[in-house]
Each structure stands twice: as C-alpha cells, then as structure tokens.
Design a protein around this motif. Structure first.
Motif, PDB file in Angstrom:
ATOM      1  N   SER A  34      10.401  11.482  -9.601  1.00  0.00           N
ATOM      2  CA  SER A  34       9.457  10.760  -8.901  1.00  0.00           C
ATOM      3  C   SER A  34       9.412  12.039  -7.210  1.00  0.00           C
ATOM      4  O   SER A  34       9.364  12.567  -7.005  1.00  0.00           O
ATOM      5  N   CYS A  36       5.965  10.357  -4.668  1.00  0.00           N
ATOM      6  CA  CYS A  36       4.815   9.379  -3.537  1.00  0.00           C
ATOM      7  C   CYS A  36       6.481   8.117  -3.881  1.00  0.00           C
ATOM      8  O   CYS A  36       6.402   7.800  -2.468  1.00  0.00           O
ATOM      9  N   TYR A  37       7.415   7.502  -4.620  1.00  0.00           N
ATOM     10  CA  TYR A  37       8.224   6.595  -3.649  1.00  0.00           C
ATOM     11  C   TYR A  37       9.355   7.349  -3.401  1.00  0.00           C
ATOM     12  O   TYR A  37       9.339   8.621  -2.858  1.00  0.00           O
ATOM     13  N   ALA A  45       2.355   4.570  -5.875  1.00  0.00           N
ATOM     14  CA  ALA A  45       1.523   4.795  -7.314  1.00  0.00           C
ATOM     15  C   ALA A  45       1.131   6.032  -7.494  1.00  0.00           C
ATOM     16  O   ALA A  45      -0.500   5.707  -7.868  1.00  0.00           O
ATOM     17  N   ALA A  46       0.646   7.574  -6.347  1.00  0.00           N
ATOM     18  CA  ALA A  46      -0.104   8.517  -6.230  1.00  0.00           C
ATOM     19  C   ALA A  46      -0.132   9.757  -7.419  1.00  0.00           C
ATOM     20  O   ALA A  46      -0.281  10.310  -7.830  1.00  0.00           O
ATOM     21  N   CYS A  47       1.123   9.513  -7.688  1.00  0.00           N
ATOM     22  CA  CYS A  47       2.021  10.638  -8.250  1.00  0.00           C
ATOM     23  C   CYS A  47       2.110  10.919 -10.051  1.00  0.00           C
ATOM     24  O   CYS A  47       1.766  11.514 -10.415  1.00  0.00           O
ATOM     25  N   ARG A  48       2.758   9.555 -10.113  1.00  0.00           N
ATOM     26  CA  ARG A  48       2.202   9.593 -11.732  1.00  0.00           C
ATOM     27  C   ARG A  48       3.641  10.126 -12.597  1.00  0.00           C
ATOM     28  O   ARG A  48       3.464  10.246 -13.581  1.00  0.00           O
ATOM     29  N   CYS A  50       6.191   8.967 -12.479  1.00  0.00           N
ATOM     30  CA  CYS A  50       8.310   7.805 -12.235  1.00  0.00           C
ATOM     31  C   CYS A  50       6.904   7.059 -13.932  1.00  0.00           C
ATOM     32  O   CYS A  50       7.732   5.907 -14.086  1.00  0.00           O
ATOM     33  N   CYS A  64       7.529   2.744  -9.557  1.00  0.00           N
ATOM     34  CA  CYS A  64       7.297   2.329  -8.386  1.00  0.00           C
ATOM     35  C   CYS A  64       6.956   1.136  -7.521  1.00  0.00           C
ATOM     36  O   CYS A  64       7.027   0.797  -6.769  1.00  0.00           O
TER      37      CYS A  64
HETATM   38  S1  FES Z   1       6.338   7.634  -7.572  1.00  0.00           S
HETATM   39 FE1  FES Z   1       5.251   8.638  -7.375  1.00  0.00          FE
HETATM   40  S2  FES Z   1       3.588   7.127  -8.874  1.00  0.00           S
HETATM   41 FE2  FES Z   1       5.262   5.951  -9.463  1.00  0.00          FE
END
Ligand code: FES
Ligand code: SF4
Ligand code: SF4
Ligand code: SF4
Lengths: 746, 154
Positions: A34, A36-37, A45-48, A50, A64
């Motif tokens: 992860s 962005c978490y 939920a930006a990086c995708r 996770c 997340c």
């Molecule tokens: S940690 Fe980034 S989208 Fe879930």
C-alpha cells in the motif's frame, strides 16, 4: 466490541467489526502492499496497490476502504492480484526519475521496497517522463515532483493532523503535482509531510544530501524544547549531526513532531558552542583547563560562604536540564545549606501539584476526552503535541472543545465549540465562575464575555463525562490553585473522568520542580549583592529572557558561575563559565508535562571538552569537600531519584524502557485541605482585574510562538535563514482571518 | 468587494444543494463571469461562502480547464477539436484563427480582446466545424464565416 469471522487466504480469523480489511491483514502478518493507506489518516484509495479479491464482489476491491464483515472471504495473493500489482507499479514508476543513487530516501524508500517485492524488471508503460526539477517550497521543505507517487499522505497529514491545509493537488492526470496556492509554502513547517512521504518527493532542506539512511546511527531521545516531550530519532553520521526524525510510531507522539523538534537540533554542531572552561581574568574570559576552573570556582564559592554565610550562595537550575542535573543541583544547594534553591519557569507548578484534585493526564488521555477545556495558553504555538492532541479529540470523536483566551488563537478560531474571548489577564475570572457559581454574572462582566456563554462553558465543564483541562501559564496565583481543585468542586463520581494537562513551557519543567528547585527566582534577584553574594546558575539566560533587572542584579555579585552551551548574555557576565553537553551528548531523563519520565540518550560525543551538567556540579562539590552523594553515571543518579523523589518510585532506565519509553510518575491528590482561603484569594485576584482593559482582537499569527528564537534556535542555520521568509509572510493569518469577530462583552 | 446582486445569486445557488461545498463549481463560474477571471479575492470569497480552504478551491480550479486565473479576454473562442469537427476542417479553422489573431490555443491577444482555446466536443457535430464564443455557438464554419463573425464583434 463486536467481532466478526472472516476467511483470508483460506484461513479463518476473528476481527473487530468495522475495522479496515487492510488493517486486519496487517494485524495478522498478511502483507498487503500500500502507498496511500496510512494509520490515522482518512482512507484515500488512490494508489490501488492494496487490491484484493473479495468473494461476491464483481471487481477487485481496495482493502484500505473495505471494512470487514461477517463471512467475508478474501484472497490477497493470486496470479490475478500479482499481475495487477505489477501493472499498478508500472504506472507509478511511469514518471519516476529512478534517481535512487542521489535520493535522500534511498534505502528507506517504500517505492524501492515495493518495486523489489512486487514490480517487474521491464516497464510496459513507456512514455516520455515529465522532466521537472527539485523545488524549494520553503526554507525547510523541498519537493521533487517526479519522485511523487500521488499517495496524498502529505496533504492529509497537513489537513488532518495539523489543520494547516497547506498542501493540495494541482492540475490533473499525469501532470498533477503536489502544490498550493501562492508563491511559497507558508505553513507551520512541522515537516510531518516529509516524515510520512513514502518516497523522496518531500525532503527536509536541512539534511538534504547529507547522508544515506544506512550511514546514520539513530538514537532515540526526547525533544529538548517544549514540555510535551516528543520522542525523536537523532541521526548522526560519524560524529556529525544530520537530522531529527520522529520515532517510528511508538513514542507518545506517534509520528508527530513540530518545527522545533524536527528542525531545531542543529545547534548542537554550531561553531559557537563553548568548548573549554572560561575564567574571567582582568575582565576578559580566558580559556583554562577543567582542573583550574573547578579549583578556582570551589575556592571562590568557599570563600564567599565563609565570609557571608550559607545563605549568601544561590543555586539556580533550569527546566532545560535533565532530572539528573537538577537533582545534583538540588543536592549542592542543600549541601551549601542555602534557602536559595530555584529555577526559572513560566508556571508555578508547585502550587498546582499541591492542590491537584485529579490526575495529570497523558496526551493519549487528552485525545480520548469528550470535553476539553483549554485555558491560559495557546497549544498550537506553545505546546504543539498538546495542540495536536486537542485537535485529535475534536477530529476523532467531536469532543466538546471550550477555549478561553485573551486573543483569538488558532484552535479558538478553527475548532472551538465555544470560545470565551476574555480581556487581557482575566483568566482568573473564568476560573472563579467555574468554582463559584454565584459570582458568574459578575465574572462575565469582569472578563468581558457574554454571561450566557460563560454559563454554557461552566455547565459543559461540570457535566462532562470525560474532561481534560489543558491549562497554560496565563493562569496564575490563586486561580491556578483553584483550578487545580476543580474536580473537588465539581464532585467526583465513578462515571466521571477528569485529568489535567499543564502547558508548563519547557522540556523538563515538571522535573525541575520535582527535583526540589522550588524556591523563588525573583527573590534571588532582589537579594543579589545584598544577602546573596554568589550565584551558581545553570542552563538559563535570564539577562536575555527576563530583562535588565537581572543584568544589574548579577553585576552586583561577588561571584557568578554559569554552565552553558553558548556564551550567552548571562554567561558573558560570569566569572567562570563551564562548557556542558547538550541533550544530544549525554544520557539522562526529562519529565514531560504529562508527568512521564523519558530517556535522554547520548547520540554523539560533541566537540571540545564537554561534560554533562551533573558531572560538573559533583566535581565542584568534591573540590569544596562537600558530600553530595556523587554518582558515576546518569543511570545511577536516576536510580537515586527512584528512591528519593516522591512519585518517581522505582524509576530507572530499564523501567523507562519497560514502560514503552515513558515512565509515569504519580502525584498525590490534595485531600481535605480547605478551599475557602483559596477562594478568598481568588476573589482578591479577580477584584484586581482591570475591567476597562480593551479586548485584544489581534489574531495570533501562525508561528508567533513556534518561530520565536531562543538560545538554542538562535544557533540553527535554517532557522536564521528563515527569518526573511517569515517576515515576508507576517500578517497573512490576520489578513485571511481578520474578520474573526471578537465576542464582545455585555 | 462583490456586488450584493452576486452575493444574492451565490446564496440561491448554495441553497440548491444539501451540502454547501457542492456549490463550489457554479460559484467559481459566477465569480469568473464577474471578473473575467478568478482572482485571489474571488477564490477567497468562494472559499468562505462554501466553507472550504483556499487550497481546496485552488485544487478544484486547477483540475478543470474552464477556470482561469488570468483575464480570459473579452471574447473567448472555444474551438471544438473532437473528431467530427476535426474531420470537417477544424484544423483549417484553427490555422486561420491563429493567423488572424496571431496567437496559439491557450493564448490571449495582447489587447485582451480574444482568447483562443481548443475544447472537446460541444455536442454540435451535425453542424461541424464549430466554435463557441463566450456563451454563443457558431456553426458550419469556414474561414470566411469566421472573419465575418470576428468582424462583427464589438
Ligand atoms: S492503499 Fe492505496 S488504494 Fe488502498
Ligand atoms: S510542514 Fe507541516 S504544516 Fe507545512 S505543509 Fe508539511 S505538514 Fe503541512
Ligand atoms: S509528495 Fe510524497 S506524500 Fe505527497 S503525494 Fe507525493 S509521494 Fe505521497
Ligand atoms: S511539540 Fe514540543 S516536544 Fe514535541 S517536537 Fe515540538 S517542541 Fe519538541
């Protein structure tokens, strides 16, 4: 707590209902990549990275943002997921310059780790990279846009932890970058955005290019500025100080630090540091050996004592020193037999302790409080972790926040549910209204606040189920005593919780009192040159801080000894100056304003012939033939504290470690002492308030307290270089929030 | 700073939404129409009005392409460059405009009268090529027609 059963990768787990799936996985050692978490930030939920497969959900889901539910069946590792991760990383690296060899973060970078664990060797996504250079956003923070992975941790930290809102996303798509409106990053400069940045995109200017993470030895210690006592990691390369960072989530401050904690330690390697003992000869300071200086000092002190008696010596310690140093100073004072044993301070904590009706709360307890009263100080500017904690209570569970201040401070403007904007020096009137209902209307007039508002505050305080009272140095005298008795006045019951948190001012304000330096410094000043002939002064610069009165007073002495880091205005007057170790160069302990004893740990040797304060004091005593129960190490002195000082029972370095770095002292509650005399004094105090005084409507500027330079910050190059920057932004807070209307009295 | 009439209109817009901040986009258009651009004061006004931070406003206005932080110009020519117009000669129109006005898309003439922008489909494919000047559509364009239109503008 309601628990649910779910299956992750074929195994069954129990977890609290409503918890984020990613957190449940992490709790059980299941690795989910992860960016962005981040703990204690709203999900983004930006990086995708996770994504996981959850049965009955049509597509891969971001773990997340999904909360666990009963019967959930989750797959975290499958070919589909591994391929997806590779793909996501390919996008994230699409614009990345791959300049790890010159990046500060190299070796400690989440993107490096991620690429290693989940990436591919060859990129599929081959487009031209946006070439952008590194930019200096402020004197403290730099930004390398190309390295950014768009996780928005920085933005959220600045909004949610700091309530500064200095950063945002600008533009969109592949051209999006982290930026802000305006020319420079005019903010609190806490560097928490740098701390949480997973990559080398946000950088600290002061330590840039100085070291790779693995080249540094890191030592956990306690901040040497305000009374909050944040835990720091001091990074040292060879014998050179590099940077301070927050201790990985485990200290009382989690990852929070303020500008002083993060960027205020470079003074330890200032060329201006004293390196040898100095003795004044013919009006000039001359460098001498330790032996000579110690001998000379001992002789002089003994001579004064012989000629003018025990009480002609005064010992003045400091809330900047370690407990061990203050303990030895107290012992020295007692061995002299002098009543003049004191330290400089902002708050009469002695009065407060004596009247304590509820325990001192930790920051964690303040964070849990459902009602918070802030009176007599500005947490944001004076005690940033306390400010963070108060904001936390507001942010996490919408605590009822009551603020009393003579100026519109930031939390009053932005978070307070109720703000009593009192006249200057009218804090005592509010305290009286809290403890004496009959006088409420009159006190509202005295303080210049609407009676209805004051009544509402009184009611909220009295009815609170879990109350934290954060009290600052502007609550003085009888008001401070009366406020300390508040829990008694309200009446205790099992379903009511209450704690106090004093904003005492300095890193060891509490310890200095506890070690017994309880006398009155102003009293010593009055007596200088008369009853008092020699002063032993450690770690304080009264001439600069408390004015010319001290300069004239100290000039009247027969003999003045100063232990210092720098040749301060006060040290310049001294007959002997001893160069001592800074907090980074010695072992020991500080007691923070929450009453927690925390470690001071030696991170480097220091340049020159430095000695810790306690060692110097013991050497003087030895030369004078006084037995002050000298010890060979700070550890041994702390053990003595554990047996001699009430509330510190059993404290030791080992005990501190066992208590997760913060050993909690205990303080007896005042039981049964009469309240009437205090109330009588309080009435006198409120009677003396100038009820014609105008309300001070000047908005407290960002940095008014935070950016102020003292003896140590004055020696930090980045702080000095930042002066023009701050000057350029002066007045901005007022410009934007000037229309904040003062609650006028009736 | 802003007129009472504008403020009244802003309040009306805000009242349409269940949460104030939803009115951010229409309010930005409102102040942009008033000032021919969005100034610091305009941003501040909107931020206060809907209760968000200055940076939140800036984030939104840099995300969208139809907000301007410098004067737009008197006549904002928004030329469609999407497929239908493109196939029907939008490029030729663009070249003509560039030549006549001496500017490229994204630029403004020195006298501040014209700004040229290329935009995505304006939903007028059957009358391609077309552009929109401020709020008016002009369709079935030819270089000659463009000249006529521009000549007729104040
Ligand atoms: S940690 Fe980034 S989208 Fe879930
Ligand atoms: S340094 Fe602190 S206040 Fe400034 S942008 Fe970063 S998080 Fe925000
Ligand atoms: S600057 Fe760092 S923290 Fe901020 S979005 Fe980029 S990578 Fe994340
Ligand atoms: S809040 Fe206080 S203790 Fe924490 S870093 Fe800042 S000055 Fe140091």
């Amino acid at each position: 707590m309601e628990m649910v059963k779910l299956t992750i990768d074929g195994k069954e787990y129990e977890a609290p209902k409503g918890k984020l799936l990613i957190e449940v996985c992490k709790d059980h050692g299941i690795d989910i990549p992860s960016f962005c978490y981040y703990p204690d930030l709203t999900p983004q939920a930006a990086c995708r990275m996770c994504l996981v497969r959850i049965e009955k959900m049509p597509k891969l889901a971001t773990s997340c943002t999904v909360t666990v539910a009963d019967g959930m069946v989750v797959t975290t590792a499958s070919n589909e997921i591994l391929e997806m991760r590779k793909g996501m990383l390919d996008f994230i690296l699409g614009n990345h310059p791959l300049d790890c060899p010159v990046c500060d973060k190299g070796g400690q970078c989440e993107l490096q780790d991620m690429a290693f664990d989940h990436g591919t060797v060859y990129a599929q996504y081959a487009v031209n990279k946006n070439n952008t250079g590194e930019e200096r956003l402020s004197p403290f923070i730099a930004f390398d846009e190309q390295r950014c992975v768009r996780c928005y941790r920085c933005i959220r930290v600045c909004e949610e932890w700091m309530d500064v809102h200095a950063l945002t996303k600008i533009a969109r798509g592949t051209h999006e970058y982290i930026g802000f409106y305006g020319k420079d990053l005019s903010c609190e400069q806490c560097g928490n955005c740098v701390e949480v940045c997973p990559v080398g995109a946000l950088l600290s200017v002061d330590s840039r290019f100085k070291s790779r993470p693995w080249d540094m030895k890191e030592t956990v210690t306690t901040c040497t500025y305000c009374g909050d006592g944040c835990q720091l990691n001091l990074g040292v390369r060879g014998e050179e100080y590099v940077r301070a960072a927050s201790k990985d989530m485990t200290g009382i401050n989690g990852e929070f630090l303020c500008i002083k904690g993060r960027y205020g330690s470079a003074f330890i390697s200032s060329p201006e540091r004293l390196k040898t003992p100095l003795v004044k000869k013919n009006g000039q300071h001359v460098a001498v050996s330790w032996d000579e200086a110690l001998k000379y000092t001992a002789e002089k002190l003994a001579a004064v004592r012989k000629a003018s008696g025990d009480a002609s010596l005064a010992v003045i310690g400091s809330p900047r020193l370690t407990n061990e140093a203050n303990l030895t100073l107290a012992r020295l004072g007692k061995a002299f037999g002098t009543p003049h044993l004191t330290h400089f301070r902002k708050m009469e904590l002695g009065d407060f302790w004596k009247n304590l009706s509820a325990p001192i709360g930790t920051h964690a307890e303040v964070q849990e409080a459902t009602t918070v009263l802030v009176i007599g100080g500005d947490p944001t500017e004076e005690s940033p972790l306390t400010g963070y904690s108060v904001r936390y209570a507001e942010r996490k569970h919408d605590a009822d926040l009551l603020v009393v201040h003579s100026r519109p401070i930031k939390i009053a403007r932005r978070q307070a549910d109720r703000f009593l904007h009192i006249r200057p020096n009218a804090e005592s009137a509010i305290v009286q209204a809290l403890v004496d209902e009959a006088s409420l209307d009159q006190m509202a007039k005295t303080a210049g606040v609407p009676a209805a508002d004051l009544r509402a505050v009184r009611e909220a305080v009295h009815k609170a189920k879990n109350l934290a009272v954060v009290v600052g140095p502007q609550v003085t005298g009888a008001a401070l005593k009366a406020l300390a008795r508040l829990a008694d006045v309200i009446g205790k019951s099992d379903d009511k919780k209450m704690c106090f948190l004093p904003m005492a001012g300095y890193n060891n304000s509490v310890g200095a009192f506890d070690m017994g330096l309880t006398g009155n410094a102003a009293d010593v000043r009055e007596k200088c040159g008369q009853a008092v002939k020699a002063v032993y002064l450690v770690g304080a610069n009264p001439v600069e801080q408390y004015g010319d009165g001290w300069k004239t007073a100290l000039a009247k002495l027969d003999f003045l000894v100063v232990q210092e880091l720098f040749l301060t205005e006060t040290a310049q007057l001294a007959d002997v100056v001893f160069p001592v170790s800074s907090y980074a160069e010695q072992d020991g302990s500080f007691t923070n304003q929450a009453g927690q004893v925390q470690r001071v740990a030696r991170a480097l040797e220091g340049q020159g012939q430095l000695r810790p304060d306690w060692l110097v004091v013991q050497a003087i005593a030895k030369e004078m033939g006084l037995n002050i129960n000298a010890k060979g190490s700070a550890a041994a002195l702390l053990k003595d504290i554990g047996t001699e000082i009430s509330g510190y029972s059993g404290v030791s370095f080992a005990k501190i470690k066992e208590s997760n770095g913060a050993f909690r002292t205990s303080r007896p509650l005042a039981a049964g002492t009469a309240f009437d005399p205090i109330l009588a004094d309080l009435r006198k105090q409120t009677g003396a308030i100038d009820t014609n005084a105008q309300h001070d409507t000047r908005v407290v500027e960002q940095g008014e307290g935070l950016f102020k330079l003292g003896t140590m910050l004055n020696q930090v190059p980045t702080m000095i270089e930042a002066q023009p920057f701050w000057d350029a932004h002066k007045g901005e807070t007022a410009e934007w929030e000037g229309e904040f209307v003062a609650a006028a009295g009736d | 700073m802003f007129s009472e009439a504008l403020d009244k209109k802003a309040n009306e817009i805000i009242a349409r939404y269940p949460v104030k901040r939803s009115a951010l986009l229409p309010l930005l258009h409102l102040v942009q129409n008033e000032e021919n651009q969005i100034t610091k004061e305009g941003m501040r006004y909107v931020a206060k009005k809907v209760g968000v931070e200055m940076n939140d406003v800036f984030e939104v206005l840099t995300f969208y392409t139809m907000y301007f932080t410098e004067p737009i110009g008197t006549h904002h020519i928004q030329l469609c460059r999407t497929i239908s117009c493109y196939l029907r000669g939008a490029e030729e129109i663009r070249e003509h405009l560039e030549k006549r006005l001496g500017i490229k898309p994204g630029q403004r003439t020195a006298d501040g009268r014209f700004r040229l922008s290329e935009v995505e489909c304006l939903g007028s494919c059957c009358t391609a090529p077309m552009f929109q000047i401020n709020f008016d559509y002009h369709e079935n364009l030819t270089p000659e027609k463009v000249d006529q239109i521009l000549d007729s503008l104040p």
